[in-house]
Design a protein around this motif. Structure first.
Motif, mmCIF file in Angstrom:
data_model
loop_
_atom_site.group_PDB
_atom_site.id
_atom_site.type_symbol
_atom_site.label_atom_id
_atom_site.label_comp_id
_atom_site.label_asym_id
_atom_site.label_seq_id
_atom_site.Cartn_x
_atom_site.Cartn_y
_atom_site.Cartn_z
ATOM 1 N N VAL A 53 -24.824 70.787 8.106
ATOM 2 C CA VAL A 53 -25.953 69.894 7.847
ATOM 3 C C VAL A 53 -26.943 70.564 6.893
ATOM 4 C CG1 VAL A 53 -27.953 68.740 8.905
ATOM 5 C CG2 VAL A 53 -25.704 68.602 9.996
ATOM 6 N N THR A 54 -27.181 71.845 7.080
ATOM 7 C CA THR A 54 -28.072 72.590 6.189
ATOM 8 C C THR A 54 -27.545 72.563 4.756
ATOM 9 O OG1 THR A 54 -28.745 74.043 8.001
ATOM 10 C CG2 THR A 54 -29.145 74.838 5.768
ATOM 11 N N ALA A 55 -26.255 72.774 4.595
ATOM 12 C CA ALA A 55 -25.656 72.731 3.255
ATOM 13 C C ALA A 55 -25.795 71.345 2.639
ATOM 14 C CB ALA A 55 -24.187 73.135 3.327
ATOM 15 N N LEU A 56 -25.596 70.301 3.430
ATOM 16 C CA LEU A 56 -25.747 68.933 2.924
ATOM 17 C C LEU A 56 -27.180 68.664 2.474
ATOM 18 C CD1 LEU A 56 -23.589 67.023 5.562
ATOM 19 C CD2 LEU A 56 -23.020 67.408 3.160
ATOM 20 N N ILE A 61 -27.415 65.856 -0.490
ATOM 21 C CA ILE A 61 -26.490 64.787 -0.118
ATOM 22 C C ILE A 61 -27.119 63.935 0.978
ATOM 23 C CG2 ILE A 61 -24.218 64.299 0.893
ATOM 24 C CD1 ILE A 61 -23.257 66.870 -0.556
ATOM 25 N N ILE A 62 -27.897 64.574 1.844
ATOM 26 C CA ILE A 62 -28.683 63.882 2.853
ATOM 27 C C ILE A 62 -30.126 64.319 2.709
ATOM 28 C CG2 ILE A 62 -26.729 63.673 4.456
ATOM 29 C CD1 ILE A 62 -27.961 65.962 6.097
ATOM 30 N N LEU A 82 -32.748 76.536 5.739
ATOM 31 C CA LEU A 82 -33.051 76.067 4.378
ATOM 32 C C LEU A 82 -34.001 77.015 3.664
ATOM 33 C CD1 LEU A 82 -33.498 72.195 4.698
ATOM 34 C CD2 LEU A 82 -31.815 73.413 3.309
ATOM 35 N N LYS A 83 -35.017 77.470 4.382
ATOM 36 C CA LYS A 83 -35.983 78.407 3.798
ATOM 37 C C LYS A 83 -35.274 79.698 3.381
ATOM 38 C CE LYS A 83 -40.474 78.906 4.917
ATOM 39 N NZ LYS A 83 -41.641 79.175 5.765
ATOM 40 N N PHE A 84 -34.379 80.180 4.230
ATOM 41 C CA PHE A 84 -33.609 81.379 3.931
ATOM 42 C C PHE A 84 -32.751 81.165 2.683
ATOM 43 C CE2 PHE A 84 -29.793 83.990 4.308
ATOM 44 C CZ PHE A 84 -30.344 85.251 4.499
#
Length: 90
Positions: A53-56, A61-62, A82-84
């Protein structure tokens, strides 16, 4: 999809007599994308879900509005990841 579009745009401007090289480029791009999709989603485990989900989210993408039904703990973990990613440009 952008990569596919670029290959087709290049082909349209060149219009070679022999399309084999361009066909191979498109075929290879689709095959590589297919492998990417398979690696990401085939056999997706619960332990990998938040990372996926983080990658998306990182790939846009989302959006965060898609996480509306997630728990606050999950949203927090995703935000930290995400911050990382942004900090180290992963």
């Amino acid at each position: 999809m952008q990569a596919f579009s670029e290959i087709l745009d290049q082909w349209k401007t060149q219009q070679p007599e022999d399309n084999r090289d361009d066909y191979y480029k498109i075929f290879t791009a689709v095959k590589d994308f297919d492998k990417h999709i398979a690696r990401r989603y085939d056999g997706l485990r619960n332990s990998w879900f938040l990372g996926t989900v983080t990658a998306l989210l990182a790939e846009k993408i989302i959006t965060t509005s898609d996480l509306e039904d997630f728990s606050e703990e999950a949203k927090s973990k995703i935000a930290r990841a995400l911050k990382f990613r942004e900090q180290y440009e992963l």
